[in-house]
Design a protein around this motif. Sequence first.
Motif, short mmCIF file in Angstrom:
data_model
loop_
_atom_site.label_atom_id
_atom_site.label_comp_id
_atom_site.label_asym_id
_atom_site.label_seq_id
_atom_site.Cartn_x
_atom_site.Cartn_y
_atom_site.Cartn_z
N GLY A 163 0.96 -1.29 -0.01
CA GLY A 163 -0.03 -0.11 -0.09
C GLY A 163 0.92 1.27 0.09
N ARG A 164 0.50 2.37 -0.56
CA ARG A 164 1.22 3.40 -0.61
C ARG A 164 0.34 4.71 -0.03
N ILE A 165 -0.87 4.37 0.46
CA ILE A 165 -1.81 5.39 1.05
C ILE A 165 -2.44 4.62 2.09
N GLY A 166 -2.84 5.70 3.14
CA GLY A 166 -3.58 5.04 4.45
C GLY A 166 -4.51 4.07 4.32
N LEU A 167 -4.82 3.34 5.28
CA LEU A 167 -5.77 2.00 4.86
C LEU A 167 -7.23 2.55 4.89
N LEU A 168 -7.61 3.69 5.65
CA LEU A 168 -8.96 4.03 5.49
C LEU A 168 -9.30 4.70 3.92
N ALA A 169 -8.28 5.39 3.61
CA ALA A 169 -8.38 5.89 2.10
C ALA A 169 -8.36 4.82 1.02
N LEU A 170 -7.50 3.84 1.36
CA LEU A 170 -7.41 2.69 0.37
C LEU A 170 -8.62 1.93 0.22
N LEU A 171 -9.01 1.63 1.54
CA LEU A 171 -10.39 0.68 1.72
C LEU A 171 -11.52 1.39 1.02
N SER A 172 -11.59 2.73 1.24
CA SER A 172 -12.75 3.39 0.73
C SER A 172 -12.77 3.27 -0.91
N GLU A 173 -11.49 3.21 -1.17
CA GLU A 173 -11.54 3.28 -2.97
C GLU A 173 -11.84 1.89 -3.53
N VAL A 174 -10.95 0.91 -2.61
CA VAL A 174 -11.05 -0.51 -2.84
C VAL A 174 -12.68 -1.00 -2.82
N LEU A 175 -13.44 -0.76 -1.81
CA LEU A 175 -14.89 -1.05 -1.61
C LEU A 175 -15.64 -0.48 -2.84
N ALA A 176 -15.40 0.83 -3.06
CA ALA A 176 -16.08 1.33 -4.21
C ALA A 176 -16.12 0.68 -5.60
N ALA A 177 -14.83 -0.25 -5.79
CA ALA A 177 -14.31 -0.32 -7.07
C ALA A 177 -14.71 -2.01 -7.31
N VAL A 178 -14.85 -2.84 -6.34
CA VAL A 178 -15.02 -4.26 -6.45
C VAL A 178 -16.43 -4.56 -5.77
N ASP A 179 -16.69 -5.74 -6.14
CA ASP A 179 -18.10 -6.51 -5.43
C ASP A 179 -17.65 -7.47 -4.63
N VAL A 180 -16.51 -8.20 -4.60
CA VAL A 180 -16.01 -9.22 -3.76
C VAL A 180 -15.62 -8.58 -2.45
N PRO A 181 -15.85 -9.45 -1.29
CA PRO A 181 -15.49 -9.08 0.09
C PRO A 181 -13.95 -8.64 0.10
N VAL A 182 -14.00 -7.44 1.22
CA VAL A 182 -12.77 -6.79 1.18
C VAL A 182 -12.28 -6.81 2.70
N LEU A 183 -11.04 -7.42 2.92
CA LEU A 183 -10.66 -7.25 4.45
C LEU A 183 -9.58 -6.11 4.40
N ALA A 184 -9.24 -5.58 5.80
CA ALA A 184 -8.65 -4.64 5.91
C ALA A 184 -7.16 -5.00 6.66
N ALA A 185 -5.92 -4.46 6.14
CA ALA A 185 -4.82 -4.79 6.78
C ALA A 185 -4.02 -3.63 6.99
N GLY A 186 -3.39 -3.37 8.09
CA GLY A 186 -2.43 -2.34 8.29
C GLY A 186 -2.75 -1.57 9.47
N GLY A 187 -1.91 -1.72 10.76
CA GLY A 187 -1.93 -1.15 11.75
C GLY A 187 -3.00 -1.67 12.60
N ILE A 188 -3.61 -2.84 12.56
CA ILE A 188 -4.84 -3.27 13.19
C ILE A 188 -4.17 -4.07 14.53
N GLY A 189 -4.20 -3.76 15.50
CA GLY A 189 -3.59 -4.47 16.57
C GLY A 189 -4.51 -4.52 18.03
N SER A 190 -5.78 -4.30 17.95
CA SER A 190 -6.53 -4.25 18.87
C SER A 190 -8.12 -4.28 18.65
#
Length: 223
Positions: free
Chosen positions: A131-158
């Motif tokens: 990834g080259r951008i922050g997770l929330l921005a990337l997730l938002s772009e990816v969710l809008a672009a694909v129809d398959v389920p999307v998991l989020a990765a990066g900095g999730i430790g709690s």
Amino acid sequence: MADLSSPRLAAAVAEAGGLGIVSVYGATPAQIAALLDTVRAQTTGVFGANFIMRFVDPALVPECVAVAAAKDKVVDFFYSDPDATLVEIVHAGGALACWQVGSREEAVAAANAGCDFLIAQGIEAGGHVRGRIGLLALLSEVLAAVDVPVLAAGGIGSGRAMAAALAAGADGVRVGTRFVAAEEAGAHPAYVQALIAAEAQDTVYTDVFSVGWHTGPGSRSTG
Ligand SMILES: Cc1cc2nc3c(=O)[nH]c(=O)nc-3n(C[C@H](O)[C@H](O)[C@H](O)COP(=O)(O)O)c2cc1C
């Protein structure tokens, strides 16, 4: 994560109700089968195998992927262009195909290649960072672009961070760094100690861990 995402850790994650993942790149088909049998012997839960394709002998790729697909429920790819041929091999073996991606374009390519779900990896991620951008921005772009389920990765430790990713629309999360400190990962005690002692501002974005990764953009690591 080949040494850290061990059969023992994958089995522990699966036993806890998660999707345990074992890194199998660099292994021969016979070794992959043995690794995955070792996980199966320790859990009745769900687990998968992870490939970083640049470390797989090109001559062995179809067999390695086919063996993994036959032995587990998910085959997960990272750090190469999405490839429909690999996805077909996974499906032929009866598993689901997943690609961890670092951009909207790569997400669309992975969905078009037939992947059943994706992982969007933000720049916060530990290990090698696509990834080259922050997770929330990337997730938002990816969710809008694909129809398959999307998991989020990066900095999730709690649990709190996981809840935030789910609230942002992720269908689930991938956790890496947090599990390095798990007993089952078998990390060196000094690594675990440093990780536990570290604070958020100790994060570095560097290529010093990129030996063998053909340095250049796309080969940096957080450590
Ligand atoms: C030590 C370490 C090794 C990793 N090795 C792999 C790997 O072999 N394959 C892979 O797909 N991702 C690997 N990752 C990246 C994870 O898949 C995931 O993107 C990342 O850990 C998520 O960010 P987090 O570490 O902040 O949880 C690794 C991460 C870490 C911390």
